[in-house]
Design a protein around this motif. Structure first.
Motif, PDB file in Angstrom:
ATOM      1  N   LEU A  22       0.660  -0.569   4.207  1.00 18.27           N
ATOM      2  CA  LEU A  22       2.091  -0.253   3.624  1.00 18.27           C
ATOM      3  C   LEU A  22       3.054  -1.087   3.972  1.00 18.27           C
ATOM      4  CD1 LEU A  22       1.704   3.617   4.026  1.00 18.27           C
ATOM      5  CD2 LEU A  22       1.488   2.132   1.690  1.00 18.27           C
TER       6      LEU A  22
ATOM      7  N   LYS B 248       3.347  -3.755   1.485  1.00 17.29           N
ATOM      8  CA  LYS B 248       3.867  -3.293   0.512  1.00 17.29           C
ATOM      9  C   LYS B 248       5.349  -3.118   0.428  1.00 17.29           C
ATOM     10  CE  LYS B 248       4.011   1.016  -2.542  1.00 17.29           C
ATOM     11  NZ  LYS B 248       3.621   2.421  -2.454  1.00 17.29           N
ATOM     12  N   ALA B 249       5.784  -2.912   1.677  1.00 20.25           N
ATOM     13  CA  ALA B 249       7.156  -2.788   1.827  1.00 20.25           C
ATOM     14  C   ALA B 249       7.929  -4.158   1.610  1.00 20.25           C
ATOM     15  CB  ALA B 249       7.591  -2.063   2.976  1.00 20.25           C
TER      16      ALA B 249
ATOM     17  N   LYS C  28      11.407  -2.592  -0.624  1.00 18.58           N
ATOM     18  CA  LYS C  28      11.956  -1.191  -0.711  1.00 18.58           C
ATOM     19  C   LYS C  28      11.389  -0.496   0.721  1.00 18.58           C
ATOM     20  CE  LYS C  28      13.359  -0.043  -5.237  1.00 18.58           C
ATOM     21  NZ  LYS C  28      12.669   0.283  -6.609  1.00 18.58           N
ATOM     22  N   ASN C  29      12.148   0.577   1.083  1.00 21.53           N
ATOM     23  CA  ASN C  29      11.369   1.344   2.019  1.00 21.53           C
ATOM     24  C   ASN C  29      10.582   2.142   1.495  1.00 21.53           C
ATOM     25  OD1 ASN C  29      13.637   0.705   3.385  1.00 21.53           O
ATOM     26  ND2 ASN C  29      14.620   2.794   3.866  1.00 21.53           N
ATOM     27  N   VAL C  30       9.278   2.255   2.491  1.00 22.87           N
ATOM     28  CA  VAL C  30       8.148   2.836   2.122  1.00 22.87           C
ATOM     29  C   VAL C  30       7.876   4.078   3.168  1.00 22.87           C
ATOM     30  CG1 VAL C  30       5.577   2.805   1.952  1.00 22.87           C
ATOM     31  CG2 VAL C  30       6.954   0.959   1.080  1.00 22.87           C
ATOM     32  N   SER C  31       7.967   5.373   2.723  1.00 20.25           N
ATOM     33  CA  SER C  31       7.765   6.643   3.575  1.00 20.25           C
ATOM     34  C   SER C  31       6.114   6.967   3.521  1.00 20.25           C
ATOM     35  CB  SER C  31       8.375   7.728   3.022  1.00 20.25           C
ATOM     36  OG  SER C  31       9.909   7.470   2.840  1.00 20.25           O
ATOM     37  N   LEU C  32       5.934   7.370   4.720  1.00 19.17           N
ATOM     38  CA  LEU C  32       4.388   7.842   4.707  1.00 19.17           C
ATOM     39  C   LEU C  32       4.582   9.267   4.788  1.00 19.17           C
ATOM     40  CD1 LEU C  32       4.389   5.061   6.363  1.00 19.17           C
ATOM     41  CD2 LEU C  32       2.275   5.688   7.337  1.00 19.17           C
TER      42      LEU C  32
ATOM     43  N   THR D 186      10.401  -0.038  11.808  1.00 20.05           N
ATOM     44  CA  THR D 186       9.793   1.141  11.310  1.00 20.05           C
ATOM     45  C   THR D 186      10.608   2.193  12.022  1.00 20.05           C
ATOM     46  OG1 THR D 186       8.323   1.283  13.556  1.00 20.05           O
ATOM     47  CG2 THR D 186       7.486   0.514  11.292  1.00 20.05           C
TER      48      THR D 186
ATOM     49  N   VAL E  56       8.983   5.886   8.198  1.00 17.59           N
ATOM     50  CA  VAL E  56       9.513   5.076   7.305  1.00 17.59           C
ATOM     51  C   VAL E  56       9.411   3.562   7.710  1.00 17.59           C
ATOM     52  CG1 VAL E  56      11.342   4.675   5.543  1.00 17.59           C
ATOM     53  CG2 VAL E  56      11.093   6.866   6.688  1.00 17.59           C
TER      54      VAL E  56
ATOM     55  N   LYS F 290      10.804  -0.114   6.770  1.00 21.41           N
ATOM     56  CA  LYS F 290      11.774  -0.729   6.037  1.00 21.41           C
ATOM     57  C   LYS F 290      11.786  -2.217   6.227  1.00 21.41           C
ATOM     58  CE  LYS F 290      16.865  -1.216   6.862  1.00 21.41           C
ATOM     59  NZ  LYS F 290      17.721  -0.762   7.742  1.00 21.41           N
TER      60      LYS F 290
END
Lengths: 206, 75
Positions: free
Chosen positions: A153, A156-157, A162-166, A189, A201, A203
């Motif tokens: 992730l 991916k971020a 963009k921010n990725v939320s778990l 994070t 999250v 970032k």
């Protein structure tokens, strides 16, 4: 609770004989002297034997292991509980055949059990213990899964900027994610939301 | 199942002798009703219902094999 009443020529003799019967040591028992005994004249006339009641003290760590065993028995008849003590942290490892039932989806049953044991053990002692309830190495497997997820992730971020939320996780699982990514300088994070929906999250750093 | 609920709850309260579990069977579910001593209510619910939630998680997992849905009612 285990206890015996023992007698001897003196209080000390009586306690010793009780300790042998209980197969334990003096620091693990409560001693109640019922009769101190009398030496008597020349140790023969009017002599009375000393009587003591010796009770094995409750051991919260042992109690918790039994608690787990009793609950686990409802799921499966043959569950072993192995206790490892390291200072203030105690690890209970459950093993048995159908242990998956006890772990539950994403370990939710295991986490619930761990929480209950925590509550129970810290109720009976003033010491704060750190409890981990594990089953068939689940916690380690979960840690590896979470670390892989974290790295994936993070990539991916960075890619989508963009921010990725778990998904929401308990604190010790969030910690695994934070520590896995702490050396990655391309992202930051943090945790957002409030329990029980608190989640990590990731970032991208700018 | 009643025994499991009692096993879970008794070590958490100050008055284990007052822990009662009644069950009521309905068409599609079994409802277990847990009552404890009024002084112990907080101990089985916990902060934000965390303890109650943990108790339910364990009880529902144990009931996963039964045909009917189970439901745990506290107080």
């Amino acid at each position: 609770m285990k206890q015996v009443t023992a007698s001897g020529q003196t209080v000390e003799d009586a306690v010793q004989s009780a300790l042998i019967q209980l197969n334990t040591t003096e620091d693990q028992v409560d001693i109640d002297v019922i009769d101190e005994g009398k030496k008597g004249v020349l140790g023969i006339f009017g002599a009375k034997r000393a009587i003591v009641k010796v009770k094995v003290k409750d051991d919260p760590i042992e109690d918790a292991a039994n608690y787990l065993k009793q609950i686990a028995a409802t799921f499966e008849s043959d569950v072993q509980v192995q206790t490892t003590i390291d200072g203030k942290s105690i690890n209970y490892e459950l093993s048995g055949e159908k242990i998956a039932m006890l772990i539950g989806k994403r370990g939710q049953t295991l986490n619930a059990l761990q929480h209950l044991v925590q509550v129970m053990i810290n109720r009976s002692t003033n010491d704060r213990y750190r409890i981990v309830v594990d089953a068939e190495g689940y916690r380690n497997r979960r840690k590896e899964t979470l670390e892989q997820l974290a790295h994936r992730l993070a990539d991916k971020a960075i890619k989508v900027r963009k921010n990725v939320s778990l998904e929401p996780m308990p604190s010790y699982e969030r910690k695994i994610i934070h520590s896995a990514l702490q050396d990655n300088e391309k992202i930051e994070t943090f945790s957002d939301g409030s329990e029980p929906n608190r989640h990590v999250v990731i970032k991208p750093a700018r | 199942m009643e025994a499991l609920i009692e096993t879970i709850v008794q070590p958490l309260v100050d008055h284990p002798e007052d822990v009662r579990v009644n069950s009521k069977e309905e068409a599609s579910k079994i409802v277990y009703h847990l009552t404890v001593n009024p002084d112990d209510v907080g101990k089985v619910i916990g902060k934000n219902g965390r303890i109650a939630k943990s108790i339910r998680t364990v009880v529902y997992a144990a009931g996963a094999n039964t045909k009917k849905r189970i439901y745990l009612d506290i107080m």
